[in-house]
Enzyme design. Sequence first.
Site, short mmCIF file in Angstrom:
data_model
loop_
_atom_site.label_atom_id
_atom_site.label_comp_id
_atom_site.label_asym_id
_atom_site.label_seq_id
_atom_site.Cartn_x
_atom_site.Cartn_y
_atom_site.Cartn_z
N HIS A 1 -11.57 14.72 -1.64
CA HIS A 1 -12.50 15.01 -2.74
C HIS A 1 -13.91 15.20 -2.18
CE1 HIS A 1 -9.84 13.84 -6.25
NE2 HIS A 1 -9.12 13.52 -5.19
N HIS B 1 -0.86 7.72 -6.82
CA HIS B 1 -0.24 7.79 -5.49
C HIS B 1 -0.39 6.49 -4.68
CE1 HIS B 1 -4.29 9.07 -4.38
NE2 HIS B 1 -4.09 10.35 -4.70
N ARG C 1 -2.93 -11.48 2.84
CA ARG C 1 -3.95 -12.34 2.27
C ARG C 1 -4.90 -11.59 1.33
NH1 ARG C 1 -3.89 -14.60 7.63
NH2 ARG C 1 -2.94 -16.68 7.58
N ASP D 1 7.27 12.51 0.08
CA ASP D 1 7.52 13.64 0.98
C ASP D 1 7.81 13.21 2.41
OD1 ASP D 1 4.99 12.78 1.66
OD2 ASP D 1 4.00 14.73 1.47
N ILE E 1 5.71 12.05 4.37
CA ILE E 1 4.46 12.22 5.12
C ILE E 1 3.38 11.30 4.55
CG2 ILE E 1 2.65 13.87 5.75
CD1 ILE E 1 4.87 16.05 5.51
N HIS E 2 3.17 11.37 3.25
CA HIS E 2 2.21 10.46 2.63
C HIS E 2 2.65 9.01 2.77
CE1 HIS E 2 0.53 14.10 0.80
NE2 HIS E 2 -0.51 13.37 0.42
N ASP F 1 1.72 15.85 -6.18
CA ASP F 1 0.36 16.07 -5.67
C ASP F 1 0.29 17.41 -4.95
OD1 ASP F 1 -2.31 15.40 -5.37
OD2 ASP F 1 -2.03 14.28 -3.53
N LEU G 1 -5.04 14.30 4.89
CA LEU G 1 -4.11 14.94 3.95
C LEU G 1 -4.88 15.47 2.75
CD1 LEU G 1 -1.17 12.37 4.09
CD2 LEU G 1 -1.09 14.75 4.86
N GLY H 1 -3.44 16.85 -0.53
CA GLY H 1 -2.32 17.20 -1.38
C GLY H 1 -1.07 17.40 -0.56
#
Length: 393
Positions: free
Chosen positions: A142, A215, A226, A247, A249-250, A273, A306, A308
Site C-alpha cells: 500500500h 489475510h 508470549r 497459494d 507462497i503467502h 487477494d 508480495l 497480491g
Amino acid sequence: MLYIHHATILTPGELIAEGAVLVDGGRIVAAGPAVRIACPPGAQEIDATGLLLAPGFIDLQINGAFGHDFTADPATVWAVGAALPRYGVTAFLPTVITSPLETVAAAQAVVSQGPPADYAGAAALGLHLEGPFLNPAKRGAHNPAYLRPPDLGAVANWTPERGVRLVTLAPELPGALPVVQALVARGVVVSAGHSMATAEEAQAGFAAGITYGTHLFNAMPPLDHRAPGLPGALLADPARTTGVIADGIHLHPATVAVAWQAKGATRLNLVTDAMAALGMPPGQYRLGDWDVIVDGRSARLADGRLAGSVLSLDEAVRNLIAFTGCPLEAGLATVTTVPAAVLGQQGRRGQVAPGYAADLVLLTADFQVQSTIVAGEVVYTAAEAPVATAAGA
C-alpha cells in the site's frame, strides 16, 4: 426454468448422489434425489452425470484480474466480473487498496450504479476497502502517501447502500474503535488487518465490532508464544472469521493447516487477494500506483514484497484440500457458506437448498470448473462441459 440432474450435490452436511436441482426465477426451488424432482415441460436441462454440483464461490478479497486493477480504474469491475465465473466465482467484493478518498468515491459510484444492462457474470456485492486506515509499519504494497488516521468524517458515506460492504483497518490506531463502531452500526463488516495490534488491542477491536481478519499472518506481527498479537487473537477467538491466501507462497502449507485446525469449515475463509495478472501471462502489471512483477506464481514489487497474488479461488480450494487433507465438502464451505455468513447472506447464498440464489458451479471429480450458473443463468461453460438443452429435445 433450469433443471440439473444426475449430479452429486454438495448440500449442507451431506452429499446427494444422483441428485437434481430445479431453478426458477433465479432461485433454487427444489434440490434432492433426482427420483423425487421431475423436470417440468419446457425447462432447460443439464445432464451432469459424473459431476459435482456445488454452491457458487464467493471471493471477499480480489484487487483485479485479466489485466485490470480496480484501484487504478474502478470501472473495470464489470469486465473482471464477467470473466470470474471461469473459476467458479459467482459473487465477489471488488477490493480497492489504500488510495485517495476520491478513488473510493469513484468505486462506490461504479458499484452502486450496478452493471450494464447486458451484463452476465459474477455479482459484485459491494466494495472491500483495504485501507486507508492501516498501520504504516505493516503497509505491505500500500502506498504510504495515502495512509491516514481513522476519521469518522472520512467514512460518513461508507454504507452498504453506497457500495461499501467490508473495510479493513488496523484496530490499534488512535480513533479506530469509534470508526469500527460507526461502520458496524451501518451494517458494514469491519476486518482487522495490516496491523501491529497486540492481542489486547485486537480484542478491544473485537469488542467494538470487528468480526473478520484480513489475510491471516500476512501484514501482521508473527505469532509469538508470549506475544500472540493479532494472529493469535484471531486464531483463539471462536467467533472471529479469518481470510487466508492458500497459494503456498503467502503461507507455508503447514501454516495453512494450523489455521484450518484452529478455525475449520465454519470460520476459515479462502480469499485470492488476486491482482491484475490473474488470468494473464507473466509480465509487469499494476496494483494501485505500483508496478508489480509477475513470474507466473507470485506477484511482487521491485523490492521483493508480495503485492497480491495470481491465485484463483478454485485453485485455492484444491490447495486447501492438498495442504490439510480436509474433505471436499468441508473445503468448499470456506468459499461458500463461510463468506456468505461474513456478509450476513445466510439463507440467501452459499448453499444448494430451496430458497437460495441459484448461484451454482459444476465441477469435475478433480475439482475443475465445468460450468458456472449465476441467478439461474449459465454464464460460463468449459469446452467439454454439458450444454443446457430444452427438456425432451
